[in-house]
Enzyme design. Structure first.
Site, PDB file in Angstrom:
ATOM      1  N   ASP A 110      24.824 -14.737 -30.313  1.00 51.19           N
ATOM      2  CA  ASP A 110      24.736 -14.064 -29.020  1.00 51.19           C
ATOM      3  C   ASP A 110      23.318 -13.525 -28.864  1.00 51.19           C
ATOM      4  OD1 ASP A 110      24.469 -11.854 -30.652  1.00 51.19           O
ATOM      5  OD2 ASP A 110      26.156 -10.744 -29.822  1.00 51.19           O
ATOM      6  N   ASP A 133      21.381  -9.787 -28.012  1.00 50.66           N
ATOM      7  CA  ASP A 133      21.669  -8.356 -27.910  1.00 50.66           C
ATOM      8  C   ASP A 133      20.471  -7.608 -27.327  1.00 50.66           C
ATOM      9  OD1 ASP A 133      24.184  -8.412 -29.825  1.00 50.66           O
ATOM     10  OD2 ASP A 133      22.587  -9.425 -30.923  1.00 50.66           O
ATOM     11  N   ASP A 187      25.246  -9.126 -25.410  1.00 52.32           N
ATOM     12  CA  ASP A 187      25.656  -7.728 -25.586  1.00 52.32           C
ATOM     13  C   ASP A 187      24.571  -6.814 -25.046  1.00 52.32           C
ATOM     14  OD1 ASP A 187      28.038  -8.323 -26.832  1.00 52.32           O
ATOM     15  OD2 ASP A 187      27.239  -8.116 -28.856  1.00 52.32           O
TER      16      ASP A 187
HETATM   17  N1  CTP Z   1      27.100  -3.984 -34.076  1.00 51.51           N
HETATM   18  C1  CTP Z   1      27.704  -2.765 -33.980  1.00 51.51           C
HETATM   19  N2  CTP Z   1      28.977  -2.658 -33.522  1.00 51.51           N
HETATM   20  C2  CTP Z   1      29.656  -3.746 -33.123  1.00 51.51           C
HETATM   21  C3  CTP Z   1      29.062  -5.005 -33.202  1.00 51.51           C
HETATM   22  C4  CTP Z   1      27.771  -5.093 -33.681  1.00 51.51           C
HETATM   23  O1  CTP Z   1      27.089  -1.779 -34.334  1.00 51.51           O
HETATM   24  N3  CTP Z   1      30.907  -3.613 -32.682  1.00 51.51           N
HETATM   25  C5  CTP Z   1      25.745  -4.081 -34.569  1.00 51.51           C
HETATM   26  C6  CTP Z   1      25.730  -4.770 -35.907  1.00 51.51           C
HETATM   27  O2  CTP Z   1      25.759  -3.849 -36.950  1.00 51.51           O
HETATM   28  C7  CTP Z   1      24.440  -5.503 -35.869  1.00 51.51           C
HETATM   29  C8  CTP Z   1      24.085  -5.660 -34.417  1.00 51.51           C
HETATM   30  O3  CTP Z   1      24.998  -4.878 -33.709  1.00 51.51           O
HETATM   31  O4  CTP Z   1      23.469  -4.696 -36.469  1.00 51.51           O
HETATM   32  C9  CTP Z   1      24.101  -7.065 -33.970  1.00 51.51           C
HETATM   33  O5  CTP Z   1      25.379  -7.611 -34.145  1.00 51.51           O
HETATM   34  P1  CTP Z   1      25.695  -9.120 -33.901  1.00 51.51           P
HETATM   35  O6  CTP Z   1      25.202  -9.552 -32.576  1.00 51.51           O
HETATM   36  O7  CTP Z   1      27.146  -9.296 -34.174  1.00 51.51           O
HETATM   37  O8  CTP Z   1      24.944  -9.830 -35.111  1.00 51.51           O
HETATM   38  P2  CTP Z   1      23.474 -10.385 -35.236  1.00 51.51           P
HETATM   39  O9  CTP Z   1      22.880  -9.768 -36.434  1.00 51.51           O
HETATM   40  O10 CTP Z   1      22.733 -10.241 -33.949  1.00 51.51           O
HETATM   41  O11 CTP Z   1      23.732 -11.901 -35.562  1.00 51.51           O
HETATM   42  P3  CTP Z   1      23.800 -13.104 -34.524  1.00 51.51           P
HETATM   43  O12 CTP Z   1      22.412 -13.630 -34.491  1.00 51.51           O
HETATM   44  O13 CTP Z   1      24.767 -14.063 -35.093  1.00 51.51           O
HETATM   45  O14 CTP Z   1      24.243 -12.561 -33.218  1.00 51.51           O
HETATM   46 MN    MN Z   2      23.556 -10.843 -32.145  1.00 51.42          MN
HETATM   47 MN    MN Z   3      26.120  -8.855 -30.665  1.00 48.27          MN
END
Ligand code: CTP
Ligand code: MN
Ligand code: MN
Length: 512
Positions: free
Chosen positions: A328, A330, A436
């Site tokens: 995703d 963020d 997000d």
């Molecule tokens: N996070 C959070 N609470 C959630 C989901 C995510 O605090 N309910 C935080 C996670 O701890 C992370 C950050 O948001 O530090 C990003 O989460 P995520 O998008 O799930 O992972 P990424 O590290 O961005 O990996 P990806 O590249 O696969 O998206």
């Molecule tokens: Mn992410």
């Molecule tokens: Mn995320």
């Protein structure tokens, strides 16, 4: 000498099984331990009992007291690795690592037979000088983990076991495998031999076994069978649907729904998130590229600037850590003037909606209040964190002439079995992307930035470090010092690391 048979012995050592069959301890200077590994629990129990009946002290649990470790079909190195996993490489080494032959001969002789060379386990002293023994700090937040991983075969295997544990809602096991994975990610070289891992933290018996199997046999049967298992495959596919968690996936599997097609024809009632997730399943499971993330960044930037001039947007999550793809994108949004961010999220969302950028959104008002949720300390600082989980519609146009979506969308596993229908059919000129959004007041911006940059394990380890080593509570909102009983303010990530007594680790080195 005290006549042994008259001493009423109630064995107090841990080796007692309570069967009452133990003979008095005839050889007090010898403390035996039989390794279950490869011997099996029942054979170990049988042999241990036999030893006790002959007056040997056979321990149930390994400890510093053990003088003789007996194993069957293990090499000296294997036993050494096992011992290190028990003691963290710091324990006292038992005097003797012996083969089962010594034990059985001693049983026959009803006394400890002399230890001959053939009884001793051979430890390959494989050019000790040449073998690099790695060493790393215990907490992932003390380490610099870049995206250069020299041990992807091992880390992929352990990550898969972590996934599997998490899909079985075994959080403890999941974390253990994640920690082991993170330790391997930080090693400066490819691991050639399991003995190189002797001094490393977080590598438990189970992880070491998997690593060893891969190093010696090229694969781990546990990993391979997990990967092939119907249950694992079904859980992976179903939880890959946005809005579907482990519990729902598990219920569906029990009802005989194991893939996307079965779900589509099942007539299951889906909630709004799940309907969107199913509709855009293939796009969402196709990695988001950096250029797609940048294109979305421009859109969000425009939205933010239009609804609140002066508001700022920062890329967070995996892309901030320098990852080339993500599941995703963020973003964290704030305004330099405290309070101006109030009500910002609904405005941003309406703007995006009105321009047709959103396929799905769900905004949650964050309820965090330091005074209520913080560690027992009143505060005037009201939190207004808001989050929005969304699915963006990113058109070719916005991607600025980037690749056609279809060129990447067709190679996702399982894709072929899915009947293409709805908006995903035909020559689609856009793709769906999970996005997000988080809004934070400027006073908490540094904490939000740190908390949302990840990786998830890095965050978990930061909080564990704070709690266990510093008696502090860290969240994405604040840092509280339990000893001083006050919040520690910070306006940058650097300050938070400093409060925590940690060396600053930049985002690109938080890929634990
Ligand atoms: N996070 C959070 N609470 C959630 C989901 C995510 O605090 N309910 C935080 C996670 O701890 C992370 C950050 O948001 O530090 C990003 O989460 P995520 O998008 O799930 O992972 P990424 O590290 O961005 O990996 P990806 O590249 O696969 O998206
Ligand atoms: Mn992410
Ligand atoms: Mn995320």
């Amino acid at each position: 000498m005290v006549p042994l048979k008259r001493r009423k012995v109630v064995p107090s050592h841990t080796g007692s099984t309570g069967t009452g069959l133990e003979a008095p301890n005839r050889f007090p200077q010898i403390v035996l331990f039989l390794l279950e590994r490869k011997m099996g629990a029942s054979r170990r129990a049988f042999l241990s009992q036999l030893g006790r009946e002959k007056g040997f002290q056979v321990e149930e649990v390994f400890s510093d007291r053990v003088t003789h470790v007996v194993s069957e079909n293990n090499s000296g190195d294997e036993v050494r690795v096992w011992l290190d996993s028990k003691t963290g490489g710091r324990g006292r080494t038992p005097a003797h690592l012996l083969d089962i032959s010594w034990y059985t001969e001693s049983m026959s002789a009803a006394r400890p037979v002399e230890i001959l060379d053939r009884h001793k386990l051979q430890e390959q002293q494989m050019n000790k000088a040449e073998v690099v023994t790695f060493s790393v700090p215990v907490y992932a937040c003390q380490r610099r983990t870049t995206l250069d991983n020299h041990n992807t075969i091992l880390t992929d295997a352990l990550s898969l076991l972590a996934d599997s544990a998490e899909l079985s809602e075994d959080e403890g096991r999941g974390v253990a495998f994640r920690r082991a994975t993170a330790v391997l990610k930080v090693l400066p070289k490819q691991v050639m031999d399991v003995t190189q891992l002797r001094r490393l933290p977080c590598l438990g018996e189970h992880s070491l076994r998997v690593i060893k199997d891969i190093l010696e046999d090229g694969a781990s049967t546990e990993v391979e069978s997990t990967k092939q298992s119907e249950r694992y495959k079904a859980l992976k596919v179903l939880t890959g649907i946005f809005g579907v968690g482990v519990k729902t996936a598990d219920r569906w599997i029990r009802e005989g729904i194991c893939d996307i097609q079965q779900l589509q024809t099942s007539g299951q009632t889906l909630n709004r998130a799940q309907r969107a997730g199913l509709e855009h399943y293939h796009n969402i499971n196709q990695p988001v590229t950096r250029s797609e993330a940048d294109a979305i960044g421009e859109i969000v930037d425009k939205a933010v600037a239009s609804v609140l001039p002066g508001a700022q947007m920062t890329l967070i999550g995996g892309f901030r850590r320098g990852k080339l793809t993500g599941h995703d994108v963020d973003f964290l949004i704030t305004h330099p003037e405290e309070g101006r961010e109030v009500g910002l999220m609904p405005k941003v969302v309406s703007w995006l909606e009105s321009k047709g950028f959103l396929l799905y959104e769900k905004t949650t008002r964050n309820s965090y209040l330091e005074s209520k949720d913080g560690p027992s300390r009143p505060s005037s600082n009201m939190d207004r964190f808001e989050r929005c989980f969304s699915i963006f519609k990113l058109s070719e146009e916005e991607k600025g002439g980037a690749q056609q979506t279809d060129s990447v969308s067709q190679n996702h596993s399982g894709e072929s079995s899915h009947p293409v229908s709805g908006p995903e059919a035909g020559q689609k000129q856009w793709r769906a992307v999970r996005v997000d959004l988080v809004v934070s007041p400027i006073s908490q911006f540094a904490f939000a930035l740190l908390g949302w940059t990840g990786s998830k394990l890095f965050e978990r380890e930061l909080r564990r470090w704070a709690g266990h080593e510093k008696a502090m509570s860290l969240s994405s909102h604040a840092l509280y010092d339990n000893n001083q009983r006050r919040y520690l303010r910070a306006t940058s990530e650097e300050e938070i690391f400093a409060h925590l007594g940690l060396e600053f680790i930049p985002p690109s080195e938080r890929n634990a």
